[in-house]
Design a protein around this motif. Structure first.
Motif, PDB file in Angstrom:
ATOM      1  N   CYS A 196       0.765  -1.219  -0.009  1.00  0.00           N
ATOM      2  CA  CYS A 196      -0.082  -0.089   0.126  1.00  0.00           C
ATOM      3  C   CYS A 196       0.730   1.213   0.050  1.00  0.00           C
ATOM      4  CB  CYS A 196      -0.866   0.021   1.056  1.00  0.00           C
ATOM      5  SG  CYS A 196      -1.762   1.456   1.554  1.00  0.00           S
ATOM      6  N   ARG A 197       0.688   2.220  -0.963  1.00  0.00           N
ATOM      7  CA  ARG A 197       1.391   3.260  -1.070  1.00  0.00           C
ATOM      8  C   ARG A 197       1.228   4.277   0.293  1.00  0.00           C
ATOM      9  NH1 ARG A 197       0.969   6.798  -6.661  1.00  0.00           N
ATOM     10  NH2 ARG A 197       1.162   4.423  -7.426  1.00  0.00           N
ATOM     11  N   ALA A 198       0.192   4.240   0.618  1.00  0.00           N
ATOM     12  CA  ALA A 198      -0.326   5.072   2.102  1.00  0.00           C
ATOM     13  C   ALA A 198       0.618   4.551   3.052  1.00  0.00           C
ATOM     14  CB  ALA A 198      -1.730   4.915   2.237  1.00  0.00           C
ATOM     15  N   ARG A 199       0.712   3.460   3.175  1.00  0.00           N
ATOM     16  CA  ARG A 199       1.608   2.696   4.092  1.00  0.00           C
ATOM     17  C   ARG A 199       2.932   2.954   3.982  1.00  0.00           C
ATOM     18  NH1 ARG A 199       0.969  -3.839   5.609  1.00  0.00           N
ATOM     19  NH2 ARG A 199       1.963  -3.890   7.607  1.00  0.00           N
ATOM     20  N   ARG A 200       3.402   3.095   2.790  1.00  0.00           N
ATOM     21  CA  ARG A 200       4.912   3.237   2.579  1.00  0.00           C
ATOM     22  C   ARG A 200       5.245   4.714   2.712  1.00  0.00           C
ATOM     23  NH1 ARG A 200       5.762   2.110  -3.089  1.00  0.00           N
ATOM     24  NH2 ARG A 200       3.621   1.493  -3.580  1.00  0.00           N
ATOM     25  N   ALA A 201       4.172   5.404   2.668  1.00  0.00           N
ATOM     26  CA  ALA A 201       4.601   6.818   2.840  1.00  0.00           C
ATOM     27  C   ALA A 201       4.859   7.369   4.168  1.00  0.00           C
ATOM     28  CB  ALA A 201       3.371   7.782   2.526  1.00  0.00           C
ATOM     29  N   CYS A 202       4.592   6.625   5.342  1.00  0.00           N
ATOM     30  CA  CYS A 202       4.839   6.736   6.775  1.00  0.00           C
ATOM     31  C   CYS A 202       6.250   6.813   6.829  1.00  0.00           C
ATOM     32  CB  CYS A 202       4.091   5.723   7.589  1.00  0.00           C
ATOM     33  SG  CYS A 202       4.569   5.832   9.341  1.00  0.00           S
ATOM     34  N   PRO A 203       6.920   7.967   7.661  1.00  0.00           N
ATOM     35  CA  PRO A 203       8.287   8.226   7.737  1.00  0.00           C
ATOM     36  C   PRO A 203       8.927   7.295   8.876  1.00  0.00           C
ATOM     37  CG  PRO A 203       6.981   9.819   8.662  1.00  0.00           C
ATOM     38  CD  PRO A 203       5.919   8.994   8.077  1.00  0.00           C
ATOM     39  N   VAL A 204       7.939   6.605   9.427  1.00  0.00           N
ATOM     40  CA  VAL A 204       8.572   5.898  10.645  1.00  0.00           C
ATOM     41  C   VAL A 204       8.864   4.247  10.204  1.00  0.00           C
ATOM     42  CG1 VAL A 204       7.734   4.940  13.166  1.00  0.00           C
ATOM     43  CG2 VAL A 204       7.341   7.164  12.165  1.00  0.00           C
ATOM     44  N   GLY A 205       9.906   3.528  10.716  1.00  0.00           N
ATOM     45  CA  GLY A 205      10.226   2.238  10.312  1.00  0.00           C
ATOM     46  C   GLY A 205      10.682   1.867   9.230  1.00  0.00           C
ATOM     47  N   HIS A 206      11.086   2.645   8.100  1.00  0.00           N
ATOM     48  CA  HIS A 206      11.570   2.395   6.863  1.00  0.00           C
ATOM     49  C   HIS A 206      12.246   1.066   6.878  1.00  0.00           C
ATOM     50  CE1 HIS A 206      10.300   6.280   4.484  1.00  0.00           C
ATOM     51  NE2 HIS A 206       9.435   5.518   4.969  1.00  0.00           N
ATOM     52  N   SER A 207      13.123   0.999   7.884  1.00  0.00           N
ATOM     53  CA  SER A 207      14.235  -0.209   7.387  1.00  0.00           C
ATOM     54  C   SER A 207      13.400  -1.631   7.705  1.00  0.00           C
ATOM     55  CB  SER A 207      15.186   0.039   8.717  1.00  0.00           C
ATOM     56  OG  SER A 207      14.820   0.122  10.104  1.00  0.00           O
ATOM     57  N   PHE A 208      12.389  -1.523   8.292  1.00  0.00           N
ATOM     58  CA  PHE A 208      11.316  -2.620   8.526  1.00  0.00           C
ATOM     59  C   PHE A 208      10.346  -2.886   7.289  1.00  0.00           C
ATOM     60  CE2 PHE A 208      12.905  -1.391  12.804  1.00  0.00           C
ATOM     61  CZ  PHE A 208      13.118  -2.667  13.351  1.00  0.00           C
ATOM     62  N   GLN A 209      10.535  -2.041   6.423  1.00  0.00           N
ATOM     63  CA  GLN A 209       9.415  -2.325   5.234  1.00  0.00           C
ATOM     64  C   GLN A 209       9.337  -3.787   4.460  1.00  0.00           C
ATOM     65  OE1 GLN A 209       9.255   1.251   2.673  1.00  0.00           O
ATOM     66  NE2 GLN A 209       8.647  -0.096   0.901  1.00  0.00           N
ATOM     67  N   TYR A 210       8.513  -4.317   4.346  1.00  0.00           N
ATOM     68  CA  TYR A 210       8.400  -5.543   3.590  1.00  0.00           C
ATOM     69  C   TYR A 210       8.922  -5.547   2.164  1.00  0.00           C
ATOM     70  CZ  TYR A 210       5.035  -6.799   7.353  1.00  0.00           C
ATOM     71  OH  TYR A 210       4.518  -6.944   8.590  1.00  0.00           O
ATOM     72  N   PRO A 211       9.816  -6.662   1.867  1.00  0.00           N
ATOM     73  CA  PRO A 211      10.340  -6.696   0.594  1.00  0.00           C
ATOM     74  C   PRO A 211       9.104  -6.950  -0.273  1.00  0.00           C
ATOM     75  CG  PRO A 211      10.964  -8.819   1.569  1.00  0.00           C
ATOM     76  CD  PRO A 211      10.317  -7.815   2.625  1.00  0.00           C
ATOM     77  N   PRO A 212       9.249  -6.756  -1.655  1.00  0.00           N
ATOM     78  CA  PRO A 212       8.182  -7.139  -2.580  1.00  0.00           C
ATOM     79  C   PRO A 212       7.412  -8.372  -2.576  1.00  0.00           C
ATOM     80  CG  PRO A 212       9.978  -5.855  -3.788  1.00  0.00           C
ATOM     81  CD  PRO A 212      10.390  -6.192  -2.419  1.00  0.00           C
TER      82      PRO A 212
END
Length: 233
Positions: A196-212
């Motif tokens: 979700c693009r809205a979820r990805r826009a959150c500035p918190v926790g980027h290093s934990f973002q799920y891979p594709p």
């Protein structure tokens, strides 16, 4: 005597982590007994980032083609961990009725509802989940819940509410039909493949973002369920 560190060690080989816990009160809705003995301690279990995904993709459930592979893997793994620790595994799926996992989570950790509905964690951001809980018939010394303000309270821009291509998230609610139709169209490929693009826009926790691959795995049933709800209306 069983310690919280023992639970950390038992979950680590599976890419799972304990997510805090609580000593249940009657109003918490925790099953009152474990193996015939009163439930003294409850520990939430979940994941953050891609560690669980790496373990799950090597498991037989991931490739066997049967329905609900993650739920089946979680059930197998967490039941085995519970047996080894003398606990009972509880799961947020398989209902109705459903256990109030999110309510327990807010008692156990400094997580808060975000503007897009997902609980936000001060470190993991929106890139985490709760897979179940372990109910123990003994008193375990649990980490105290930290009193940390929601990151959303100090985020004036709130990009999660302005980034969605179809404006599905607003301060008044979530437009499920708009989201479902977008995900089902070619223009929705970005959200489907990367999350979700809205979820990805959150500035918190980027290093934990799920891979594709992990993001798409979760988006596929989300789209299917959203379209099914749309068809019923």
């Amino acid at each position: 005597m069983l310690t919280y560190a023992d639970i950390v060690d038992a979950l680590a080989p599976h890419g799972l982590i304990p997510r805090g816990g609580l000593h249940p009160a009657p109003e918490d809705g925790v099953p009152p007994s474990v193996g015939g003995r009163p439930t003294q301690s409850l520990v939430l279990v979940g994941n953050a980032g891609p560690e669980m995904w790496r373990r799950f993709t090597g498991a037989p459930e991931f490739a066997d083609g049967a329905p609900d592979p993650l739920d089946r893997w979680t059930t197998r793994v967490l039941t085995a961990v519970a047996d080894g620790l003398g606990a009972v595994a509880l799961f947020p799926f398989g209902g109705p009725t459903y256990l109030p996992i999110q309510r327990w989570a807010m008692r156990a950790e400094p997580v808060h509802p975000s503007p897009i509905g997902v609980l936000i964690h001060p470190e993991y951001g929106l890139w985490h989940a709760y897979r179940g809980a372990l109910a123990f018939p003994e008193w375990i010394d649990l980490p105290s819940r930290q009193e940390i303000q929601s990151p959303c309270e100090t985020c004036p821009e709130r990009p999660c509410l302005s980034t969605c291509p179809v404006g599905a998230f607003t301060t008044t609610g979530y437009d499920v039909p708009a989201c479902a139709q977008h995900l089902d169209a070619p223009a929705g490929a970005d959200c489907m493949e990367l999350g979700c693009r809205a979820r990805r826009a959150c500035p918190v926790g980027h290093s934990f973002q799920y891979p594709p691959g992990q993001a798409e795995f979760h988006m596929l049933p989300f789209r299917r369920n959203a379209l099914a709800r749309l068809a019923q209306n």
